[in-house]
Design an enzyme around this catalytic site. Structure first.
Site, PDB file in Angstrom:
ATOM      1  N   ASP A 149      11.461  13.108   2.512  1.00 23.78           N
ATOM      2  CA  ASP A 149      10.818  11.821   3.213  1.00 23.78           C
ATOM      3  C   ASP A 149      11.647  10.630   2.799  1.00 23.78           C
ATOM      4  O   ASP A 149      11.102   9.609   2.420  1.00 23.78           O
ATOM      5  CB  ASP A 149       9.339  11.780   2.882  1.00 23.78           C
ATOM      6  CG  ASP A 149       8.694  11.056   4.007  1.00 23.78           C
ATOM      7  OD1 ASP A 149       9.531  10.532   4.923  1.00 23.78           O
ATOM      8  OD2 ASP A 149       7.501  10.754   3.876  1.00 23.78           O
ATOM      9  N   GLN A 177      -2.590   3.507   4.651  1.00 19.64           N
ATOM     10  CA  GLN A 177      -2.060   3.427   5.628  1.00 19.64           C
ATOM     11  C   GLN A 177      -1.400   2.325   5.953  1.00 19.64           C
ATOM     12  O   GLN A 177      -2.023   1.323   5.749  1.00 19.64           O
ATOM     13  CB  GLN A 177      -3.129   3.719   6.693  1.00 19.64           C
ATOM     14  CG  GLN A 177      -4.019   4.928   7.153  1.00 19.64           C
ATOM     15  CD  GLN A 177      -5.072   5.116   5.942  1.00 19.64           C
ATOM     16  OE1 GLN A 177      -5.680   4.298   5.338  1.00 19.64           O
ATOM     17  NE2 GLN A 177      -5.337   6.588   5.543  1.00 19.64           N
ATOM     18  N   GLY A 178      -0.020   2.253   6.475  1.00 15.92           N
ATOM     19  CA  GLY A 178       0.641   1.169   6.523  1.00 15.92           C
ATOM     20  C   GLY A 178       1.713   0.822   5.527  1.00 15.92           C
ATOM     21  O   GLY A 178       2.479   0.046   5.731  1.00 15.92           O
ATOM     22  N   ASP A 179       1.455   1.713   4.195  1.00 11.92           N
ATOM     23  CA  ASP A 179       2.204   1.351   3.370  1.00 11.92           C
ATOM     24  C   ASP A 179       3.582   2.418   3.410  1.00 11.92           C
ATOM     25  O   ASP A 179       4.569   2.148   2.437  1.00 11.92           O
ATOM     26  CB  ASP A 179       1.639   1.321   1.954  1.00 11.92           C
ATOM     27  CG  ASP A 179       0.897   0.007   1.614  1.00 11.92           C
ATOM     28  OD1 ASP A 179       1.263  -0.834   1.967  1.00 11.92           O
ATOM     29  OD2 ASP A 179      -0.347   0.373   1.160  1.00 11.92           O
ATOM     30  N   SER A 180       3.544   3.179   4.112  1.00 13.03           N
ATOM     31  CA  SER A 180       4.592   4.293   4.269  1.00 13.03           C
ATOM     32  C   SER A 180       5.896   3.578   4.215  1.00 13.03           C
ATOM     33  O   SER A 180       6.235   2.693   4.829  1.00 13.03           O
ATOM     34  CB  SER A 180       4.459   4.894   5.480  1.00 13.03           C
ATOM     35  OG  SER A 180       3.236   5.889   5.575  1.00 13.03           O
TER      36      SER A 180
END
Length: 259
Positions: free
Chosen positions: A120, A205-208
């Protein structure tokens, strides 16, 4: 992609692959002690504290690998190729600041063979360099232990809104054996876990795509992980899962040299 991997990544429908984690408690290391005091949702970072941090317009984070290339997560971007749809924001902790540097993308490189499990990582080339410090990446597993720092503009609680200000938190290493008991699909050797057994501190969520980093032996920041996935945010016995940067360091550098 199994359910556990989907929970954190795709929490915001409609934002092209938003997902993965934001400074809240998560964890799964039987040996990890609790933070003191707990950092629920993270603490605001100081301006200039992490100058290599980047916010990407699709709702992910990233770090400056070079002044013109952002290292982020594969699940944040489309397939490898020319891409001018992404805007990188850097140089500020407040995304609304007039001092923010904003640069469009020109190309995207997604890890070969990425299929939603492991591998990833991805690169975003920018139209022009950003004159800010970069973040070194780990070449070996030497730094895959101890306590790490995570930072991002993602949600401060599971299911919450993303943040205007950059948040930071620290999380302890969780062994593969311990993490696998929470996540049987963990890809050992490609993924590294961090968090507290009782939860309370984690990415969300949003720190990916954002970095997980620590000090190296010379006292400089070095990146050991990329925010990837997890079940919810900051849940007990559910640590954050990160792409293990040292595994892919040579590939990352080789790919960056071609952009």
């Amino acid at each position: 992609m199994n359910l556990l991997r989907t929970l954190k990544r795709c929490a915001v429908a409609g934002a092209a692959v938003l997902a993965a984690v934001s400074l809240q408690p998560s964890s799964a290391s039987a040996a990890a002690s609790s933070p003191a005091p707990p950092v629920v949702g993270g603490q605001r970072a100081a301006q200039g504290e992490f100058p290599f941090m980047v916010r990407l317009s699709m709702g992910c984070g990233g770090s400056l690998l070079t002044q013109q290339i952002v290292l982020t997560a594969a699940h944040c971007v489309p397939a490898t190729g020319n891409n001018t749809s992404i805007t990188a924001t850097a140089g500020v902790v407040d995304l609304n600041s007039a001092s923010a540097v904003r640069v469009r993308s020109t190309k995207v490189y997604r890890a070969p063979g990425y299929n939603g499990t492991g591998k990833d990582w991805a690169l975003v080339k920018l139209a022009q360099p950003i004159n800010l410090p970069t973040l070194n990446i780990a070449d070996s597993t030497e730094y895959n232990t101890g306590t790490f720092t995570v930072a991002g503009w993602g949600s401060a609680r599971e299911g919450g809104a993303q943040q205007r200000y950059l948040l930071k938190a620290t999380v302890p290493f969780v062994s593969d054996a311990s993490c696998s008991s929470s996540y049987p699909t963990l890809v050992a050797g490609e993924e590294i876990c961090a968090g507290y057994t009782q939860g309370g501190v984690d990415t969300c969520q949003g720190d990916s795509g954002g970095p997980m980093f620590r000090r190296d032996n010379a006292g400089a920041w070095i990146q050991v992980g990329i925010v990837s996935w997890g079940e919810g945010c900051a849940r007990p016995n559910r640590p954050g899962v990160y792409a293990e940067v040292s595994t892919f360091a040579a590939q990352i550098r080789a790919a960056a040299a071609t952009l």
